[in-house]
Design a protein around this motif. Structure first.
Motif, PDB file in Angstrom:
ATOM      1  N   ALA A   2      -0.764   7.696  11.995  1.00 35.97           N
ATOM      2  CA  ALA A   2      -0.395   6.320  12.323  1.00 35.97           C
ATOM      3  C   ALA A   2      -0.392   5.474  11.056  1.00 35.97           C
ATOM      4  CB  ALA A   2      -1.382   5.747  13.338  1.00 35.97           C
ATOM      5  N   GLY A   3       0.648   4.676  10.892  1.00 35.95           N
ATOM      6  CA  GLY A   3       0.777   3.870   9.688  1.00 35.95           C
ATOM      7  C   GLY A   3      -0.379   2.913   9.469  1.00 35.95           C
ATOM      8  N   VAL A   4      -0.858   2.304  10.563  1.00 40.22           N
ATOM      9  CA  VAL A   4      -1.924   1.312  10.425  1.00 40.22           C
ATOM     10  C   VAL A   4      -3.211   1.941   9.896  1.00 40.22           C
ATOM     11  CG1 VAL A   4      -2.831   1.554  12.794  1.00 40.22           C
ATOM     12  CG2 VAL A   4      -3.015  -0.645  11.586  1.00 40.22           C
ATOM     13  N   VAL A   5      -3.400   3.223  10.150  1.00 40.04           N
ATOM     14  CA  VAL A   5      -4.587   3.909   9.634  1.00 40.04           C
ATOM     15  C   VAL A   5      -4.524   3.985   8.111  1.00 40.04           C
ATOM     16  CG1 VAL A   5      -5.833   6.109   9.574  1.00 40.04           C
ATOM     17  CG2 VAL A   5      -4.989   5.198  11.755  1.00 40.04           C
ATOM     18  N   HIS A   6      -3.364   4.270   7.578  1.00 38.04           N
ATOM     19  CA  HIS A   6      -3.235   4.358   6.121  1.00 38.04           C
ATOM     20  C   HIS A   6      -3.314   2.982   5.466  1.00 38.04           C
ATOM     21  CE1 HIS A   6      -2.519   8.665   5.997  1.00 38.04           C
ATOM     22  NE2 HIS A   6      -1.907   8.481   7.160  1.00 38.04           N
ATOM     23  N   GLU A   7      -2.804   1.960   6.134  1.00 36.09           N
ATOM     24  CA  GLU A   7      -2.997   0.598   5.636  1.00 36.09           C
ATOM     25  C   GLU A   7      -4.488   0.267   5.586  1.00 36.09           C
ATOM     26  OE1 GLU A   7      -0.610  -2.281   7.787  1.00 36.09           O
ATOM     27  OE2 GLU A   7       0.910  -0.760   8.142  1.00 36.09           O
ATOM     28  N   SER A   8      -5.221   0.718   6.594  1.00 38.04           N
ATOM     29  CA  SER A   8      -6.656   0.447   6.677  1.00 38.04           C
ATOM     30  C   SER A   8      -7.432   1.214   5.615  1.00 38.04           C
ATOM     31  CB  SER A   8      -7.177   0.809   8.071  1.00 38.04           C
ATOM     32  OG  SER A   8      -6.522   0.053   9.066  1.00 38.04           O
ATOM     33  N   LEU A   9      -7.057   2.476   5.395  1.00 43.20           N
ATOM     34  CA  LEU A   9      -7.705   3.276   4.356  1.00 43.20           C
ATOM     35  C   LEU A   9      -7.489   2.641   2.984  1.00 43.20           C
ATOM     36  CD1 LEU A   9      -6.612   6.822   5.587  1.00 43.20           C
ATOM     37  CD2 LEU A   9      -8.975   5.994   5.513  1.00 43.20           C
ATOM     38  N   ASN A  10      -6.287   2.196   2.742  1.00 40.61           N
ATOM     39  CA  ASN A  10      -5.961   1.577   1.462  1.00 40.61           C
ATOM     40  C   ASN A  10      -6.756   0.285   1.263  1.00 40.61           C
ATOM     41  OD1 ASN A  10      -4.047   1.216  -0.955  1.00 40.61           O
ATOM     42  ND2 ASN A  10      -3.768  -0.693   0.174  1.00 40.61           N
ATOM     43  N   PHE A  11      -6.805  -0.562   2.299  1.00 39.41           N
ATOM     44  CA  PHE A  11      -7.500  -1.844   2.180  1.00 39.41           C
ATOM     45  C   PHE A  11      -9.000  -1.633   2.000  1.00 39.41           C
ATOM     46  CE2 PHE A  11      -9.525  -5.704   3.812  1.00 39.41           C
ATOM     47  CZ  PHE A  11      -8.831  -6.683   3.112  1.00 39.41           C
ATOM     48  N   ALA A  12      -9.560  -0.691   2.776  1.00 39.11           N
ATOM     49  CA  ALA A  12     -10.993  -0.403   2.664  1.00 39.11           C
ATOM     50  C   ALA A  12     -11.349   0.081   1.269  1.00 39.11           C
ATOM     51  CB  ALA A  12     -11.402   0.634   3.706  1.00 39.11           C
ATOM     52  N   SER A  13     -10.486   0.915   0.687  1.00 42.43           N
ATOM     53  CA  SER A  13     -10.722   1.424  -0.656  1.00 42.43           C
ATOM     54  C   SER A  13     -10.585   0.312  -1.690  1.00 42.43           C
ATOM     55  CB  SER A  13      -9.735   2.551  -0.950  1.00 42.43           C
ATOM     56  OG  SER A  13     -10.017   3.157  -2.182  1.00 42.43           O
ATOM     57  N   LEU A  14      -9.570  -0.535  -1.509  1.00 43.92           N
ATOM     58  CA  LEU A  14      -9.339  -1.645  -2.430  1.00 43.92           C
ATOM     59  C   LEU A  14     -10.539  -2.586  -2.504  1.00 43.92           C
ATOM     60  CD1 LEU A  14      -7.331  -3.347  -4.201  1.00 43.92           C
ATOM     61  CD2 LEU A  14      -6.670  -4.491  -2.053  1.00 43.92           C
TER      62      LEU A  14
ATOM     63  N   SER B  27      -8.515  15.481   4.562  1.00 44.72           N
ATOM     64  CA  SER B  27      -9.370  14.919   3.510  1.00 44.72           C
ATOM     65  C   SER B  27      -8.559  14.587   2.271  1.00 44.72           C
ATOM     66  CB  SER B  27     -10.490  15.899   3.146  1.00 44.72           C
ATOM     67  OG  SER B  27     -11.357  16.110   4.237  1.00 44.72           O
ATOM     68  N   GLN B  28      -7.639  15.481   1.907  1.00 38.79           N
ATOM     69  CA  GLN B  28      -6.785  15.224   0.756  1.00 38.79           C
ATOM     70  C   GLN B  28      -5.886  14.020   1.009  1.00 38.79           C
ATOM     71  OE1 GLN B  28      -5.068  19.177   0.648  1.00 38.79           O
ATOM     72  NE2 GLN B  28      -6.061  19.615  -1.315  1.00 38.79           N
ATOM     73  N   LEU B  29      -5.431  13.890   2.242  1.00 38.72           N
ATOM     74  CA  LEU B  29      -4.588  12.754   2.612  1.00 38.72           C
ATOM     75  C   LEU B  29      -5.348  11.443   2.434  1.00 38.72           C
ATOM     76  CD1 LEU B  29      -1.727  12.304   3.703  1.00 38.72           C
ATOM     77  CD2 LEU B  29      -2.665  12.419   6.011  1.00 38.72           C
ATOM     78  N   ALA B  30      -6.601  11.418   2.901  1.00 38.93           N
ATOM     79  CA  ALA B  30      -7.433  10.225   2.753  1.00 38.93           C
ATOM     80  C   ALA B  30      -7.793   9.992   1.291  1.00 38.93           C
ATOM     81  CB  ALA B  30      -8.701  10.363   3.592  1.00 38.93           C
ATOM     82  N   GLY B  31      -8.035  11.080   0.572  1.00 37.79           N
ATOM     83  CA  GLY B  31      -8.400  10.963  -0.835  1.00 37.79           C
ATOM     84  C   GLY B  31      -7.312  10.319  -1.668  1.00 37.79           C
ATOM     85  N   GLY B  32      -6.074  10.408  -1.198  1.00 39.37           N
ATOM     86  CA  GLY B  32      -4.971   9.779  -1.896  1.00 39.37           C
ATOM     87  C   GLY B  32      -5.079   8.262  -1.933  1.00 39.37           C
ATOM     88  N   HIS B  33      -5.925   7.718  -1.079  1.00 38.41           N
ATOM     89  CA  HIS B  33      -6.145   6.271  -1.066  1.00 38.41           C
ATOM     90  C   HIS B  33      -7.302   5.867  -1.984  1.00 38.41           C
ATOM     91  CE1 HIS B  33      -3.254   5.387   2.105  1.00 38.41           C
ATOM     92  NE2 HIS B  33      -3.685   6.460   2.737  1.00 38.41           N
ATOM     93  N   GLY B  34      -7.824   6.832  -2.730  1.00 41.28           N
ATOM     94  CA  GLY B  34      -8.825   6.510  -3.744  1.00 41.28           C
ATOM     95  C   GLY B  34     -10.245   6.386  -3.238  1.00 41.28           C
TER      96      GLY B  34
END
Length: 244
Positions: free
Chosen positions: A155-167, A198-205
């Motif tokens: 889901a796109g919103v999950v990746h937006e959330s992962l990115n924001f949380a990492s930022l 895990s690698q997918l999530a790791g891409g968000h830093g």
């Protein structure tokens, strides 16, 4: 195993086992009685995935917050949610945790730190990130956990959330129960075989961890490590737990 454990480790092992057994018995009872057609909602059981819920929640403090999705019974109970109010909710009774109007997929118990669950896949992930941002802005010593499945990772919103949380280096643990299927679709038809979640999530830093989701002790130890990192302000952690 217990013979070589310390007394504290013995107690923890027994408590983890008891918590898993309690969830399994509750879920089996729901399954046994569902055909009576008195339960006023669909139910999504977590039989077989008890270790992930118990191991993560055992590492949390009372003041920590947990959010979940449609398969939330185990998370609710593991965080200390009220069993009678959960069952009343499933039966559509006014004494339920949402007044009998939400059903199985809308559980909440704020006193226990279980903030809520909703059935739309991935929809509670940005809510959890927002809760973690609130905690950070208020300088509260609180970890926020969001339980999600492998299907939510598409889901796109999950990746937006992962990115924001990492930022923002938010104190949020993404607890991913990878049970290998989204409804009837296995991972092989949804994700490339040479890339893990895990690698997918790791891409968000962010820091990622992988542990056996069917081994409650392994999940507990990984969750303790993750929560310690979160409380030190090191940023979000993605914990992948293959289970079935």
């Amino acid at each position: 195993l217990l013979l070589v454990c310390t007394m504290t480790e013995q107690n923890t092992a027994v408590e983890l086992w008891q918590a898993m057994l309690r969830i399994r018995r509750v879920e089996e009872a729901i399954a046994d009685h569902y055909s009576e057609q008195e339960m006023r909602c669909p139910v999504h059981l977590s039989i077989g995935q008890e270790a992930a819920a118990v191991g993560v929640c055992a590492a949390l403090h009372q003041k920590d917050w947990v959010l979940s999705g449609h398969r939330s019974h185990a998370h609710y109970l593991a965080k200390g949610g009220d069993l009678k109010r959960m069952l009343a909710e499933i039966y559509g009774k006014a004494t339920g945790c949402c007044g009998g109007k939400g059903g199985s997929m809308h559980l909440t118990d704020q006193a226990a730190g279980f903030i809520g669950a909703t059935p739309i896949v991935g929809s509670t992930v940005p809510i959890a990130v927002g809760a973690a941002l609130t905690s950070q802005m208020r300088k509260e010593d609180r970890v926020v956990v969001i339980f999600l499945g492998d299907g939510a990772m598409e889901a796109g919103v999950v990746h937006e959330s992962l990115n924001f949380a990492s930022l923002k280096k938010l104190p949020v643990l993404f607890a991913c129960e990878n049970n290998l299927y989204s409804v009837y679709s296995p991972m092989a038809v949804r994700q490339p075989e040479n890339r893990s979640l895990s690698q997918l999530a790791g891409g968000h830093g962010m820091e990622t961890m992988l542990t056996d989701g069917n081994d409650v002790q392994a999940v507990y130890e990984a969750s303790l490590q993750a929560c310690n990192s979160l409380r030190q302000g090191k940023g979000p952690v993605f914990l992948e737990m293959p289970t079935y």
